[in-house]
Design a protein around this motif. Structure first.
Motif, PDB file in Angstrom:
ATOM      1  N   HIS A  33       0.820  -1.203   0.000  1.00  0.00           N
ATOM      2  CA  HIS A  33       0.000   0.000   0.000  1.00  0.00           C
ATOM      3  C   HIS A  33       0.860   1.261   0.000  1.00  0.00           C
ATOM      4  CE1 HIS A  33      -3.692  -2.305   0.478  1.00  0.00           C
ATOM      5  NE2 HIS A  33      -3.135  -3.005   1.511  1.00  0.00           N
ATOM      6  N   ARG A  34       2.081   1.140   0.559  1.00  0.00           N
ATOM      7  CA  ARG A  34       2.990   2.305   0.560  1.00  0.00           C
ATOM      8  C   ARG A  34       3.410   2.626  -0.860  1.00  0.00           C
ATOM      9  NH1 ARG A  34       7.831   0.976   3.872  1.00  0.00           N
ATOM     10  NH2 ARG A  34       6.286   0.996   5.543  1.00  0.00           N
ATOM     11  N   ARG A  35       3.703   1.630  -1.658  1.00  0.00           N
ATOM     12  CA  ARG A  35       4.107   1.852  -3.040  1.00  0.00           C
ATOM     13  C   ARG A  35       2.958   2.471  -3.832  1.00  0.00           C
ATOM     14  NH1 ARG A  35       6.684  -3.078  -2.147  1.00  0.00           N
ATOM     15  NH2 ARG A  35       4.936  -4.214  -3.066  1.00  0.00           N
ATOM     16  N   GLU A  36       1.789   2.033  -3.546  1.00  0.00           N
ATOM     17  CA  GLU A  36       0.652   2.608  -4.246  1.00  0.00           C
ATOM     18  C   GLU A  36       0.508   4.083  -3.910  1.00  0.00           C
ATOM     19  OE1 GLU A  36      -2.710   0.316  -3.152  1.00  0.00           O
ATOM     20  OE2 GLU A  36      -2.138  -1.449  -4.369  1.00  0.00           O
ATOM     21  N   ILE A  37       0.718   4.391  -2.640  1.00  0.00           N
ATOM     22  CA  ILE A  37       0.617   5.801  -2.215  1.00  0.00           C
ATOM     23  C   ILE A  37       1.691   6.641  -2.892  1.00  0.00           C
ATOM     24  CG2 ILE A  37       0.850   7.361  -0.250  1.00  0.00           C
ATOM     25  CD1 ILE A  37      -0.348   5.122   1.489  1.00  0.00           C
ATOM     26  N   GLU A  38       2.908   6.102  -2.970  1.00  0.00           N
ATOM     27  CA  GLU A  38       4.025   6.850  -3.576  1.00  0.00           C
ATOM     28  C   GLU A  38       3.771   7.040  -5.056  1.00  0.00           C
ATOM     29  OE1 GLU A  38       7.503   4.635  -2.637  1.00  0.00           O
ATOM     30  OE2 GLU A  38       7.585   5.329  -0.538  1.00  0.00           O
ATOM     31  N   SER A  39       3.244   6.020  -5.735  1.00  0.00           N
ATOM     32  CA  SER A  39       2.951   6.147  -7.158  1.00  0.00           C
ATOM     33  C   SER A  39       1.895   7.203  -7.407  1.00  0.00           C
ATOM     34  CB  SER A  39       2.482   4.800  -7.721  1.00  0.00           C
ATOM     35  OG  SER A  39       2.159   4.930  -9.094  1.00  0.00           O
ATOM     36  N   THR A  40       0.925   7.225  -6.519  1.00  0.00           N
ATOM     37  CA  THR A  40      -0.135   8.225  -6.656  1.00  0.00           C
ATOM     38  C   THR A  40       0.410   9.613  -6.452  1.00  0.00           C
ATOM     39  OG1 THR A  40      -1.746   6.619  -5.851  1.00  0.00           O
ATOM     40  CG2 THR A  40      -2.386   8.949  -5.786  1.00  0.00           C
TER      41      THR A  40
END
Length: 325
Positions: A33-40
């Motif tokens: 979920h952290r990677r998703e947040i960073e990508s966003t």
């Protein structure tokens, strides 16, 4: 794992999402979920920066930054590329220094060996007993050299004697020029010999040859018998030293010269040396007197009433001149 609604009440401009992410008990999202947040967030950042990149100023700034980065990278690479050369140079210098140090050590060792050898050689002659006699042997001559100065006073005494000898010789030679003490010859008295010596000395000083000296002596023998005569007829003549008196007119002196005939003053004619000088001066005025007879030359000067009377004195006059010459 409890869930948390993301973006439900977000007002930052980012579209809210209805997905929920898992969070850790401490309140931190998991890795996925952290990677998703960073990508966003990255997508959102690009969207915001895109208008900025579109401006010329942003492009120039970006290009400048890129150029700076490339230059820095090239400098790093150049430094890294020169490092091996510098390293090689440092190694070569180190090797050269090591070789020089080894050479210096070798030279130092050689010098130390040579110094030790010299020291040994220096000590060897000092310990040898032979040089001591050699040094002692020259010592005796030193006193011998000191002895000659003691003999120097002897030459000085000799020099003093030599100096005294010339003084005596000079004293002995001094009387020789005085012919007044010459012993008489030809039957003359000492007074007559002294007058003859005065006549000869005067003639020699004037450069008269021997024949002229004989003429003068013969003339005086005939006129005054070689005596300095005064004249009773000329009382002044008695005031001067004389050896007798005559009586012929005003004739006086060794040659019976007359003041009235211009021979000179009474004082001059009564002085033997001056009287002889006047006679020789008159003789030199006679042309060819050297070729005349003794009597002829005498008569030419005196103009006597008895011209042949001078010839009888030629032999005696010659003897006197030879004794005084």
């Amino acid at each position: 794992m409890p869930r948390k609604d993301i973006g439900k009440h977000r007002h930052d401009g980012i579209s809210p999402t209805t997905r929920s992410v898992e969070v850790t008990p401490g309140g931190q999202p998991t890795g996925r979920h952290r990677r998703e947040i960073e990508s966003t967030q990255l997508t959102t950042l690009r969207t915001r920066l895109k208008p900025i990149y579109a401006t010329p100023a942003a492009r120039i700034g970006l290009a400048a930054g890129l150029v700076c980065c490339l230059g820095l990278a090239a400098a790093v690479e150049t430094r890294d590329a020169g490092a091996p050369a510098r390293a090689a140079t440092s190694v070569a210098a180190a090797e050269q220094a090591a070789a020089q140090a080894a050479a210096d050590r070798s030279i130092a060792e050689t010098q130390q060996r040579a110094s030790r050898s010299n020291i040994r050689q220096a000590f060897t002659p000092e310990q040898a007993p032979s040089p001591t006699p050699t040094a002692t042997t020259p010592a005796p001559p030193a006193p011998a050299r000191t002895t000659p100065p003691a003999r120097k006073p002897t030459p000085r005494k000799t020099a003093t004697k030599r100096a005294t000898t010339p003084t005596k010789s000079a004293t002995t030679a001094a009387p020789k020029p005085k012919p007044t003490v010459v012993a008489p010859v030809a039957g003359l008295t000492q007074a007559q010999m002294n007058n003859a010596a005065t006549i000869v000395k005067t003639g020699v000083s004037m450069g008269i040859p021997q024949r002229g000296l004989i003429v003068a002596i013969a003339t005086s023998m005939q006129e005054s018998n070689l005596l300095n005569l005064a004249n009773t007829g000329l009382p002044e003549s008695l005031n001067y030293p004389n050896e007798g008196t005559g009586y012929d007119h005003d004739s006086v002196g060794l040659f019976q010269q007359r003041t009235s005939s211009g021979w000179g003053t009474v004082q001059e004619l009564m002085t033997p040396a001056i009287s002889a000088q006047k006679f020789f001066s008159a003789l030199e005025q006679i042309i060819g007197w050297q070729n005349m007879s003794i009597a002829g030359a005498a008569q030419a000067v005196q103009v006597s009433a008895f011209p042949d009377a001078y010839a009888q004195h030629e032999l005696a006059a010659t003897t006197v001149v030879q004794a005084l010459s």
